[in-house]
Design a protein around this motif. Structure first.
Motif, PDB file in Angstrom:
ATOM      1  N   PRO A  98       0.823  -1.225   0.000  1.00  0.00           N
ATOM      2  CA  PRO A  98       0.000   0.000   0.000  1.00  0.00           C
ATOM      3  C   PRO A  98       0.854   1.271   0.000  1.00  0.00           C
ATOM      4  CG  PRO A  98      -0.883  -1.593   1.553  1.00  0.00           C
ATOM      5  CD  PRO A  98       0.448  -2.119   1.097  1.00  0.00           C
ATOM      6  N   GLY A  99       2.025   1.209   0.598  1.00  0.00           N
ATOM      7  CA  GLY A  99       2.934   2.354   0.574  1.00  0.00           C
ATOM      8  C   GLY A  99       3.447   2.636  -0.827  1.00  0.00           C
ATOM      9  N   MET A 100       3.681   1.580  -1.596  1.00  0.00           N
ATOM     10  CA  MET A 100       4.109   1.765  -2.981  1.00  0.00           C
ATOM     11  C   MET A 100       2.972   2.357  -3.808  1.00  0.00           C
ATOM     12  SD  MET A 100       7.274   1.220  -3.261  1.00  0.00           S
ATOM     13  CE  MET A 100       7.350   1.397  -5.038  1.00  0.00           C
ATOM     14  N   ALA A 101       1.754   1.932  -3.542  1.00  0.00           N
ATOM     15  CA  ALA A 101       0.605   2.509  -4.250  1.00  0.00           C
ATOM     16  C   ALA A 101       0.498   3.996  -3.928  1.00  0.00           C
ATOM     17  CB  ALA A 101      -0.684   1.778  -3.873  1.00  0.00           C
ATOM     18  N   GLU A 102       0.721   4.360  -2.686  1.00  0.00           N
ATOM     19  CA  GLU A 102       0.701   5.774  -2.294  1.00  0.00           C
ATOM     20  C   GLU A 102       1.831   6.536  -2.984  1.00  0.00           C
ATOM     21  OE1 GLU A 102      -0.702   9.205  -0.693  1.00  0.00           O
ATOM     22  OE2 GLU A 102      -1.679   7.253  -0.593  1.00  0.00           O
ATOM     23  N   ALA A 103       2.990   5.910  -3.113  1.00  0.00           N
ATOM     24  CA  ALA A 103       4.111   6.540  -3.814  1.00  0.00           C
ATOM     25  C   ALA A 103       3.755   6.817  -5.275  1.00  0.00           C
ATOM     26  CB  ALA A 103       5.352   5.657  -3.729  1.00  0.00           C
ATOM     27  N   ILE A 104       3.064   5.887  -5.904  1.00  0.00           N
ATOM     28  CA  ILE A 104       2.650   6.077  -7.303  1.00  0.00           C
ATOM     29  C   ILE A 104       1.665   7.240  -7.393  1.00  0.00           C
ATOM     30  CG2 ILE A 104       1.475   5.036  -9.283  1.00  0.00           C
ATOM     31  CD1 ILE A 104       4.306   3.878  -8.686  1.00  0.00           C
TER      32      ILE A 104
END
Length: 126
Positions: free
Chosen positions: A89-95
Protein backbone atom coordinates in the motif's frame (compact mmCIF):
# COMPACT_ATOMS: atom_id res chain seq x y z
CA UNK A 1 2.25 10.85 -26.59
CA UNK A 2 5.91 11.47 -27.44
CA UNK A 3 5.64 15.01 -26.06
CA UNK A 4 4.19 13.73 -22.77
CA UNK A 5 6.78 10.97 -22.36
CA UNK A 6 9.59 13.41 -23.15
CA UNK A 7 8.30 15.95 -20.63
CA UNK A 8 8.11 13.29 -17.92
CA UNK A 9 11.50 11.81 -18.77
CA UNK A 10 13.19 15.20 -18.88
CA UNK A 11 11.73 16.06 -15.47
CA UNK A 12 12.30 12.68 -13.80
CA UNK A 13 14.59 13.96 -11.03
CA UNK A 14 12.25 16.86 -10.24
CA UNK A 15 9.19 14.58 -10.24
CA UNK A 16 10.82 11.95 -8.04
CA UNK A 17 12.07 14.59 -5.60
CA UNK A 18 8.66 16.26 -5.37
CA UNK A 19 6.80 12.95 -5.08
CA UNK A 20 9.10 11.68 -2.34
CA UNK A 21 8.69 14.90 -0.34
CA UNK A 22 4.91 14.51 -0.59
CA UNK A 23 5.09 10.86 0.41
CA UNK A 24 7.39 11.43 3.41
CA UNK A 25 5.09 14.24 4.56
CA UNK A 26 2.03 11.98 4.32
CA UNK A 27 3.82 8.94 5.73
CA UNK A 28 6.70 10.01 7.99
CA UNK A 29 6.70 6.51 9.44
CA UNK A 30 8.37 5.29 6.22
CA UNK A 31 11.51 7.33 6.97
CA UNK A 32 11.42 6.98 10.76
CA UNK A 33 13.48 4.33 12.54
CA UNK A 34 12.03 0.95 11.63
CA UNK A 35 10.46 2.28 8.42
CA UNK A 36 11.24 0.75 5.05
CA UNK A 37 12.88 3.97 3.81
CA UNK A 38 14.84 4.65 7.02
CA UNK A 39 18.50 5.26 6.29
CA UNK A 40 20.35 6.57 3.27
CA UNK A 41 20.62 3.23 1.44
CA UNK A 42 16.95 2.34 1.91
CA UNK A 43 15.79 5.80 0.90
CA UNK A 44 17.99 5.70 -2.21
CA UNK A 45 16.46 2.34 -3.17
CA UNK A 46 12.96 3.78 -2.82
CA UNK A 47 13.84 6.76 -5.00
CA UNK A 48 15.36 4.41 -7.56
CA UNK A 49 12.08 2.47 -7.68
CA UNK A 50 10.07 5.67 -8.08
CA UNK A 51 12.19 6.64 -11.07
CA UNK A 52 11.81 3.15 -12.51
CA UNK A 53 8.00 3.33 -12.22
CA UNK A 54 7.97 6.76 -13.84
CA UNK A 55 9.95 5.35 -16.78
CA UNK A 56 7.57 2.41 -16.96
CA UNK A 57 4.66 4.83 -17.18
CA UNK A 58 6.36 6.63 -20.06
CA UNK A 59 6.61 3.29 -21.92
CA UNK A 60 2.87 2.84 -21.57
CA UNK A 61 2.20 6.40 -22.69
CA UNK A 62 4.43 5.98 -25.75
CA UNK A 63 2.73 2.71 -26.65
CA UNK A 64 -0.72 4.13 -25.98
CA UNK A 65 -1.41 0.90 -24.12
CA UNK A 66 -1.08 -0.45 -20.60
CA UNK A 67 0.32 -3.80 -21.81
CA UNK A 68 3.99 -2.74 -21.49
CA UNK A 69 3.32 -1.72 -17.90
CA UNK A 70 1.79 -5.11 -17.17
CA UNK A 71 4.39 -7.22 -18.92
CA UNK A 72 7.48 -5.27 -17.86
CA UNK A 73 6.61 -4.07 -14.41
CA UNK A 74 3.60 -5.51 -12.69
CA UNK A 75 3.85 -9.27 -13.04
CA UNK A 76 5.05 -10.46 -9.65
CA UNK A 77 5.45 -6.98 -8.14
CA UNK A 78 3.21 -7.68 -5.14
CA UNK A 79 5.03 -10.92 -4.39
CA UNK A 80 8.42 -9.23 -4.74
CA UNK A 81 7.58 -6.36 -2.39
CA UNK A 82 5.91 -8.71 0.09
CA UNK A 83 8.98 -10.95 0.13
CA UNK A 84 11.19 -7.90 0.78
CA UNK A 85 8.89 -6.67 3.56
CA UNK A 86 7.97 -3.53 1.63
CA UNK A 87 4.41 -2.40 2.33
CA UNK A 88 2.61 -2.62 -1.02
CA UNK A 89 0.00 0.00 0.00
CA UNK A 90 2.93 2.35 0.57
CA UNK A 91 4.11 1.77 -2.98
CA UNK A 92 0.60 2.51 -4.25
CA UNK A 93 0.70 5.77 -2.29
CA UNK A 94 4.11 6.54 -3.81
CA UNK A 95 2.65 6.08 -7.30
CA UNK A 96 -0.18 8.48 -6.44
CA UNK A 97 2.43 11.02 -5.32
CA UNK A 98 4.35 10.47 -8.58
CA UNK A 99 1.11 11.07 -10.45
CA UNK A 100 0.42 14.32 -8.62
CA UNK A 101 3.96 15.63 -9.16
CA UNK A 102 3.96 14.57 -12.83
CA UNK A 103 0.57 15.91 -13.80
CA UNK A 104 1.40 19.27 -12.24
CA UNK A 105 4.05 19.71 -14.95
CA UNK A 106 1.72 18.91 -17.86
CA UNK A 107 -1.03 20.91 -19.50
CA UNK A 108 -4.60 19.76 -18.84
CA UNK A 109 -4.94 17.72 -22.04
CA UNK A 110 -1.61 15.91 -21.56
CA UNK A 111 -2.38 15.30 -17.89
CA UNK A 112 -5.68 13.71 -18.85
CA UNK A 113 -3.85 11.42 -21.29
CA UNK A 114 -1.17 10.42 -18.76
CA UNK A 115 -3.29 9.97 -15.62
CA UNK A 116 -4.71 6.48 -16.39
CA UNK A 117 -1.23 4.97 -16.58
CA UNK A 118 -0.43 6.09 -13.04
CA UNK A 119 -3.85 4.90 -11.88
CA UNK A 120 -3.28 1.50 -13.48
CA UNK A 121 -0.11 0.89 -11.47
CA UNK A 122 -1.56 2.26 -8.22
CA UNK A 123 -4.63 0.06 -8.63
CA UNK A 124 -2.49 -3.00 -9.31
CA UNK A 125 -0.64 -2.36 -6.03
CA UNK A 126 -3.76 -1.69 -3.99
Amino acid sequence: RVRIATALSDSERKIVDEASKKLWKKRPDFISPGGNAYGQRERALCLRDYGWYLRLITYGILAGDKEPIESIGLIGVREMYNSLGVPVPGMAEAIRCLKEASLALLNQEDAKEAAPYFDYIAQAMS
